[in-house]
Design an enzyme around this catalytic site. Structure first.
Site, PDB file in Angstrom:
ATOM      1  N   SER A  55       7.370   0.786   5.940  1.00 42.41           N
ATOM      2  CA  SER A  55       7.215  -0.660   6.102  1.00 42.41           C
ATOM      3  C   SER A  55       7.466  -1.523   4.876  1.00 42.41           C
ATOM      4  O   SER A  55       7.541  -2.743   5.000  1.00 42.41           O
ATOM      5  CB  SER A  55       5.826  -0.981   6.644  1.00 42.41           C
TER       6      SER A  55
ATOM      7  N   SER B 198       7.179  -3.048   8.875  1.00 45.27           N
ATOM      8  CA  SER B 198       6.327  -4.121   9.321  1.00 45.27           C
ATOM      9  C   SER B 198       6.147  -5.236   8.290  1.00 45.27           C
ATOM     10  O   SER B 198       5.666  -6.315   8.650  1.00 45.27           O
ATOM     11  CB  SER B 198       4.948  -3.558   9.681  1.00 45.27           C
TER      12      SER B 198
ATOM     13  N   LYS C 278       1.305  -9.707   1.956  1.00 46.20           N
ATOM     14  CA  LYS C 278       1.284  -9.320   3.370  1.00 46.20           C
ATOM     15  C   LYS C 278      -0.113  -9.554   3.947  1.00 46.20           C
ATOM     16  O   LYS C 278      -1.113  -9.276   3.289  1.00 46.20           O
ATOM     17  CB  LYS C 278       1.661  -7.841   3.490  1.00 46.20           C
TER      18      LYS C 278
END
Ligand code: GLN
Length: 492
Positions: A182, A158, A83
């Site tokens: 997330s 996210s 990420k």
């Protein structure tokens, strides 16, 4: 054999026997990316050439290990996706924000150091909501990611890029971060395994901060065994990170093979089975609970009375901490800078242009909650309620070993459906906010489909009892086939 669709543990078996090379695995993933990425958009940055160089080096190491019959590091030659909120030395790290669009970290996050030492190969950095604020990846300042199961839908957020990349076989595993869901919510919406460790279990050093009392790094994988493998590597004390906990890391991979489902007490909280859940989600989760019962577990209805307050509590604490953390982005030392001869104008324009709408909303909410005169009414009150939420779990865990629920009240929604309605977006996290507030670990595993869209089953445990939730998740996975289903992505 489709190499890109292998789990880590299967790929390692082949590497160990010398039947395939890391170069084969890396090429397979890069080919898959070439084919599906124009549709999925999971990655912000790809580092293909560097990955192939690293794969060749891994192959040389593998040869040596085979020749000398020594044990290779756990992830030697395995491609990974990270990420974009996690610092990777020499590779752009944007946090999904324009304000960091040119930021190349001079150091690796601790989790990256550990994965690099374990021999994993970075393929690229995945898309996310800006500063991890969101539930759909639509708040990325670059582009939206598409759910591999239905390209018109969101992958969740996210860590949506990470979840989509794993689901689409564009990597063997990914890291995400989970502040209020997330990792788990996108795992649920994309049909992969996602785990949030206990607060303090994994170092946050080098992870761009959103809400420091809630942020944790967690793995997104194709199955539970792979999740245990990654947690094994990234967990542990880090002297550079003040909230990391100095506590021995158990043998997670060993733990999953000890079945302790018989007589396991499974708590089913009534507050997590409410009117707002989609019927298909509730049916699948109830069926998953029956699978545990059939394996010998006892289910007990439990009460988590402060559950309703998790959402307002989270949306005071997280923005408050974010408003402080984001004060550092001013265009002076690094990141985006708006040009102006006047320093105040430069600061104003940098932040005005650099941050997107949702981030600005959170900065304003957080600044308000922390301001003199409102602090006691909002922030302090939220901290008190946070304690009550934690006490709910403490009490429940006196009588049960794990607690189960849906991960998300719905399956993946359409791109655009909620983006103009922040409250609707916040509701996507209804079941994933209380665990971070309480500091406890939780995992989401695939448990079925509704109208062709994946559903996640959430298993929560006591703080630092990751072993137990991994064990239960593994036993569930062994009894079902959901984790083996793959999306078909049309690529003409
Ligand atoms: N969706 C939640 C939020 O917008 C949680 C995000 C997260 O866990 N990083 O804050």
């Amino acid at each position: 054999m489709e190499l890109a669709s292998l789990t880590i543990h299967r790929a390692r078996e082949f590497l160990q026997k010398g039947e395939i090379t890391s170069t084969d695995l890396t090429r397979a993933v890069l080919n898959r990316i070439d084919a599906v990425e124009p549709r999925v958009n999971a990655y912000i940055t790809l580092v293909a050439d560097r990955a192939l160089d690293h794969a060749r080096a891994a192959d040389a190491q593998w040869e040596k290990h085979r020749r000398e019959k020594t044990n290779a590091p756990a992830l030697l030659g395995i491609p990974m996706a990270i990420k974009d909120v996690i610092c990777t030395r020499g590779v752009t790290t944007t946090a999904g924000s324009k304000i960091l669009n040119n930021f190349v970290p001079p150091y690796d996050a601790t989790v990256m150091e550990k994965l690099n030492a374990a021999g994993a190969i970075l393929i690229g950095k995945t898309n996310q909501d800006e500063f991890a604020m969101g539930s759909s990846t639509e708040n990325s300042r670059f582009f939206s990611t598409h759910n591999p199961w239905d390209l018109a839908r969101v992958p969740g957020g996210s860590s949506g890029g990470s979840a989509a990349a794993v689901a689409a076989d564009e990597t063997f595993f990914a890291l995400g971060t989970d502040t209020g869901g997330s990792v788990r919510q996108p795992a649920s919406l994309c049909g992969v395994v996602g785990m949030r460790p206990s607060y303090g279990r994994v170092s946050r050093y080098g992870v761009i901060a959103f809400a420091s009392s809630l942020d944790q790094v967690g793995p997104l994988t194709k199955d539970v065994r792979d999740a245990a493998t990654i947690l094994q590597i990234i967990a542990g004390y880090d002297a550079r990170e003040a909230t990391s906990v100095n506590r021995a890391v158990p043998d997670y991979v060993g733990a999953i093979h000890e079945s302790r489902i018989k007589n396991l007490r499974v708590g089913v909280p009534k507050q997590y089975f409410i009117a707002g859940i989609e019927k298909g989600v509730e049916d699948a989760v109830r069926a998953a609970i029956r699978v545990l019962e059939n394996l010998g577990a006892t289910t007990i209805e439990i009460d988590l009375p402060h559950t309703d307050y998790a959402l307002p509590t989270y949306y005071l604490i997280a923005p408050a901490e974010a408003s402080a953390n984001l004060a550092r982005y001013d265009g002076v030392k690094y990141g985006y800078r708006a040009e102006s001869s006047d320093v105040w104008e430069m600061l104003r324009a940098t932040r005005g242009e650099g941050f997107g709408v949702e981030v600005k909303r959170r900065i304003m909410l957080g600044t308000y909650a922390l301001s003199a005169g409102y602090y006691d009414a909002y922030y302090l009150q939220a901290q008190k309620v946070r304690t009550l939420i934690k006490q709910d779990f403490d009490r429940a865990f006196e009588n049960v070993d794990v607690i189960v629920s849906p991960t998300s009240p719905t399956t993946a929604f359409k791109i655009g459906a909620r983006i103009d309605d922040p409250l609707q977006m916040y509701l996507a996290d209804l079941f994933t906010l209380a665990q971070p507030l309480a500091g406890i670990p939780a995992i989401s595993v695939p448990c079925g489909f509704a109208d062709g869209l994946p559903i996640g089953f959430q298993i929560m445990g006591r703080a630092f009892d990751e072993e137990n939730i991994l064990r239960v998740a593994y036993a569930y996975e062994q009894a079902t086939e959901w984790h083996k289903k793959k999306p078909v992505i049309s690529i003409q």
